[in-house]
Write an enzyme that holds these catalytic residues in place. Structure first.
Site, PDB file in Angstrom:
ATOM      1  N   CYS A   1      24.231  75.051  11.885  1.00 59.47           N
ATOM      2  CA  CYS A   1      25.635  75.503  11.857  1.00 59.47           C
ATOM      3  C   CYS A   1      25.904  76.336  10.609  1.00 59.47           C
ATOM      4  O   CYS A   1      26.966  76.239   9.998  1.00 59.47           O
ATOM      5  CB  CYS A   1      26.593  74.318  11.930  1.00 59.47           C
ATOM      6  SG  CYS A   1      26.504  73.398  13.470  1.00 59.47           S
TER       7      CYS A   1
ATOM      8  N   HIS B   1      29.020  76.555   5.871  1.00 57.45           N
ATOM      9  CA  HIS B   1      28.901  75.953   7.199  1.00 57.45           C
ATOM     10  C   HIS B   1      29.917  76.643   8.109  1.00 57.45           C
ATOM     11  O   HIS B   1      30.954  77.121   7.651  1.00 57.45           O
ATOM     12  CB  HIS B   1      29.202  74.452   7.082  1.00 57.45           C
ATOM     13  CG  HIS B   1      28.950  73.651   8.314  1.00 57.45           C
ATOM     14  ND1 HIS B   1      29.821  73.637   9.389  1.00 57.45           N
ATOM     15  CD2 HIS B   1      27.947  72.793   8.649  1.00 57.45           C
ATOM     16  CE1 HIS B   1      29.361  72.811  10.324  1.00 57.45           C
ATOM     17  NE2 HIS B   1      28.225  72.303   9.899  1.00 57.45           N
TER      18      HIS B   1
ATOM     19  N   LYS C   1      28.574  61.244   6.285  1.00 57.72           N
ATOM     20  CA  LYS C   1      27.580  61.792   5.360  1.00 57.72           C
ATOM     21  C   LYS C   1      27.588  61.030   4.031  1.00 57.72           C
ATOM     22  O   LYS C   1      26.840  61.369   3.112  1.00 57.72           O
ATOM     23  CB  LYS C   1      27.842  63.275   5.120  1.00 57.72           C
ATOM     24  CG  LYS C   1      27.690  64.140   6.368  1.00 57.72           C
ATOM     25  CD  LYS C   1      27.903  65.607   6.066  1.00 57.72           C
ATOM     26  CE  LYS C   1      28.019  66.453   7.322  1.00 57.72           C
ATOM     27  NZ  LYS C   1      26.764  66.544   8.085  1.00 57.72           N
TER      28      LYS C   1
ATOM     29  N   ASP D   1      34.572  72.378  -0.055  1.00 59.13           N
ATOM     30  CA  ASP D   1      33.929  71.593   1.001  1.00 59.13           C
ATOM     31  C   ASP D   1      32.877  70.707   0.332  1.00 59.13           C
ATOM     32  O   ASP D   1      31.819  71.169  -0.064  1.00 59.13           O
ATOM     33  CB  ASP D   1      33.281  72.537   2.011  1.00 59.13           C
ATOM     34  CG  ASP D   1      32.533  71.804   3.122  1.00 59.13           C
ATOM     35  OD1 ASP D   1      32.470  70.557   3.084  1.00 59.13           O
ATOM     36  OD2 ASP D   1      32.002  72.483   4.022  1.00 59.13           O
TER      37      ASP D   1
ATOM     38  N   GLN E   1      28.574  67.850   1.764  1.00 58.88           N
ATOM     39  CA  GLN E   1      27.177  67.646   1.374  1.00 58.88           C
ATOM     40  C   GLN E   1      27.031  67.216  -0.079  1.00 58.88           C
ATOM     41  O   GLN E   1      25.919  66.955  -0.533  1.00 58.88           O
ATOM     42  CB  GLN E   1      26.383  68.939   1.600  1.00 58.88           C
ATOM     43  CG  GLN E   1      26.266  69.355   3.046  1.00 58.88           C
ATOM     44  CD  GLN E   1      25.404  68.412   3.869  1.00 58.88           C
ATOM     45  OE1 GLN E   1      24.577  67.669   3.344  1.00 58.88           O
ATOM     46  NE2 GLN E   1      25.600  68.432   5.176  1.00 58.88           N
TER      47      GLN E   1
END
Length: 609
Positions: free
Chosen positions: A564, A323, A426, A400, A403
């Site tokens: 993104c 991202h 999220k 990260d 997600q």
């Protein structure tokens, strides 16, 4: 004083209703709750709830969600005062999790504490971080091949097992439709049993959907179908209720005042930090820093750790899947320091090329920053292997997890991640709240990146002394309410069980993939063997925004654009894709609606020709 709980015809009506496994009538339950609370001792309203408000809350919430020990949005401290049907399970009743330590002088069962939201005992001190327990980690991953399914019909059948067919629980002896109760179902065929092979029972997706009020919304006259979960997830009523309760009963700044509301607010905020620590498998609550989201967490590490540890000629490695939020901060840092940014390539399926990654590692590598799940393709990256290789080269690793955390169980200690970041919105929590996990010794060696109140121990005009982590990174008044809301979202997820979520979603992903692949002219982008619930595609003859608009007319929300993540789309020769992304409240019927609209578009292209 002994309280006599009245009996009435409502009790009989309730018993009759639950015995037939039908939805409880709200009027019956509310009447029963009113009778119960009207018989409570006179001092009970002083706890912060009126009998009438508790009755309404018990009636409306239990009827809407049908959950025993529901995530009611009402503090756990009151659980003992509610009727037995709504007893909230303790943390140690959640498989794989141990209850956090609390003050030994807690109130006896059935007696509300002196303050309405003291998760951690009567005192203002917080649990010992050394006593935090971490959940076990599942090393195995569910793959499409593990289902052994003959096709879409079979998948749809076992993803839609009605709650009425769930067999009696050995503990309760009744026909349970609660998706977090113990489960035994000898009636399931072997293929059906595979999808429900986790430690927790299967859940009833229709019961879950009732927890999310926005799913009753209509868009363009059609029922809303929310397939934009990779952008943000919807919120269960328990999170909405928890936020409302905070502002009604606890709203105050934290840590600094001696009054009652400050104590309630502080306990709620630090209680949420404890939940996040347990959820991620951190070794200490001191490793959990509240920020605005994953983007701010990455920027914090770049500005604080990066500014003091990256020098000219050093190297930072990211992947082609990232991202923008995990690219731009490192570009800025390397440009400032004269360092170099390297990129791990991916194959034509969107999978990390580990051999090429190993070639990028060198004695100048200082940091590897990698996504766990691609937001554009859904690829699950081999983060454990990436971390181990980086550590052998002497580099730190930031993962990260924005997600990942809504789809799979995460244990930062098992991964051995140095940093891990996530966004609350999220994870079925509020917007504007996120988390930076960092190993405690690394965080304490990092300088603060902002100055202000709450993060200092002493200030003179000559010098300032800072608190240890996490306070040193939480300058000023933080997003207290939304941190508490994130804690409520974690409560909700843990009661369902991440194994249930990941297995159900994987089956739904297989079903949706098969459906989209049946459409002529549709090209799926990102076909890695290990995927989470993201589908990215383009349709021949149509711009992505045209597909998105056609779906929107039918009430189906998807994302169309570059997400993104322009570098990874350009790797496949594209500037944009259509991206449906799934969550555990989505259904096969919703997937069918999506496939139907896209198929009609594809057919219209052939008619025009």
């Amino acid at each position: 004083m002994t309280t006599q709980i009245p009996t009435s015809n409502s009790t009989e009506a309730l018993t009759s209703t639950t015995a037939s496994n039908e939805l409880i009538d709200v009027a019956v339950l509310t009447k029963l709750a009113n009778e119960f609370f009207s018989a409570m001792p006179e001092g009970f309203p002083a706890t912060g709830f009126s009998p009438q408000s508790l009755a309404v809350a018990a009636g409306s919430v239990l009827n809407a969600r049908q959950l025993p020990g529901a995530q009611l949005g009402i503090p756990e401290a009151y659980a003992a005062a509610l009727p037995q049907v709504s007893t909230i399970p303790s943390a140690d009743s959640i498989p794989g999790h141990a209850a956090l330590p609390v003050d030994e002088k807690k109130s006896p069962v059935g007696t509300p504490p002196s303050t309405p939201y003291y998760f951690l005992g009567e005192s203002s001190s917080y649990p010992s971080t050394a006593a935090l327990q971490t959940p076990p980690v599942r090393e195995d991953r569910v793959t499409a091949q593990s289902f052994g399914l003959p096709g879409q019909d079979a998948l749809k059948q076992l993803l839609s097992v009605p709650s009425q067919k769930i067999a009696a629980s050995p503990e309760t002896g009744n026909s349970s439709h609660f998706y977090f109760s113990d489960f035994q179902n000898p009636s399931l065929e072997p293929q059906q049993a595979k999808i429900y092979s986790g430690a927790r029972p299967p859940f009833d997706v229709n019961a879950i959907r009732r927890d999310f009020p926005i799913l009753s919304e209509r868009v363009n006259g059609r029922p809303l179908i929310w397939f934009d979960n990779a952008a943000t997830t919807q919120k269960p009523q328990s999170v909405i209720d928890r936020l409302s309760y905070f502002y009604q009963h606890e709203n105050s700044n934290i840590h600094r005042a001696a009054h009652e509301l400050a104590a309630r607010s502080t306990d709620a905020y630090e209680g949420a930090r404890n939940k996040v620590a347990r959820f991620l498998g951190a070794s200490s609550v001191n490793e959990i820093v509240f920020v605005r989201g994953a983007t701010e967490a990455i920027n914090l590490v770049a500005k604080s750790w990066g500014s003091h540890n990256i020098a000219e000629g050093d190297e930072i490695i990211v992947s082609h899947l990232e991202h923008h939020a995990n690219i731009v901060p490192w570009q800025q840092l390397t440009a400032e320091k004269g360092a170099k940014l390297k990129v791990i390539p991916v194959d034509n399926d969107g999978q990390i090329l580990l051999d090429e990654y190993q070639k990028l590692l060198s004695k100048r590598t200082r940091l590897v920053s990698i996504t766990q799940v691609s937001n554009a393709l859904g690829t699950i990256t081999p983060v454990k292997e990436i971390i181990d290789l980086a550590h052998r080269a002497g580099a730190l690793v930031l993962v990260d997890g924005a997600q990942a955390v809504s789809h799979m169980q995460v244990n930062v200690q098992a991964l051995d991640a140095d940093f891990y970041v996530l966004s609350g919105h999220k994870l079925f929590g509020p917007t504007g709240i996120g988390v930076l996990y960092g190993k405690e010794d690394i965080l304490n060696a990092m300088p603060p990146w902002q100055g202000g109140g709450n993060m200092i121990s002493d200030v003179t005009f000559e010098k300032t002394l800072y608190h240890a982590a996490p306070a040193r990174f939480e300058a000023g008044t933080g997003n207290i309410a939304d941190a508490v809301g994130l804690g409520a979202a974690i409560d909700y997820i843990e009661r369902i069980g991440m194994e249930n979520i990941s297995q159900y979603e994987h089956g739904l992903l297989v079903y949706a993939t098969q459906g989209l692949q049946s459409i002529p002219g549709l090209r799926l982008i990102g076909t890695a063997k290990e995927k989470a619930s993201v589908l990215s595609f383009v349709l021949e003859g149509f711009k992505t925004e045209e597909v998105g608009a056609a779906l929107n007319r039918e009430g189906i929300a998807v994302r169309s654009g570059h997400h993104c993540a322009q570098p990874i789309l350009r790797r496949f020769g594209l500037e944009a894709t259509v991206r449906p992304s799934l969550a555990f409240y989505n259904t096969c019927e919703e997937v069918d609606a999506l496939v139907s609209v896209v198929k009609q578009l594809a057919n219209s292209r052939h008619i025009k020709k």
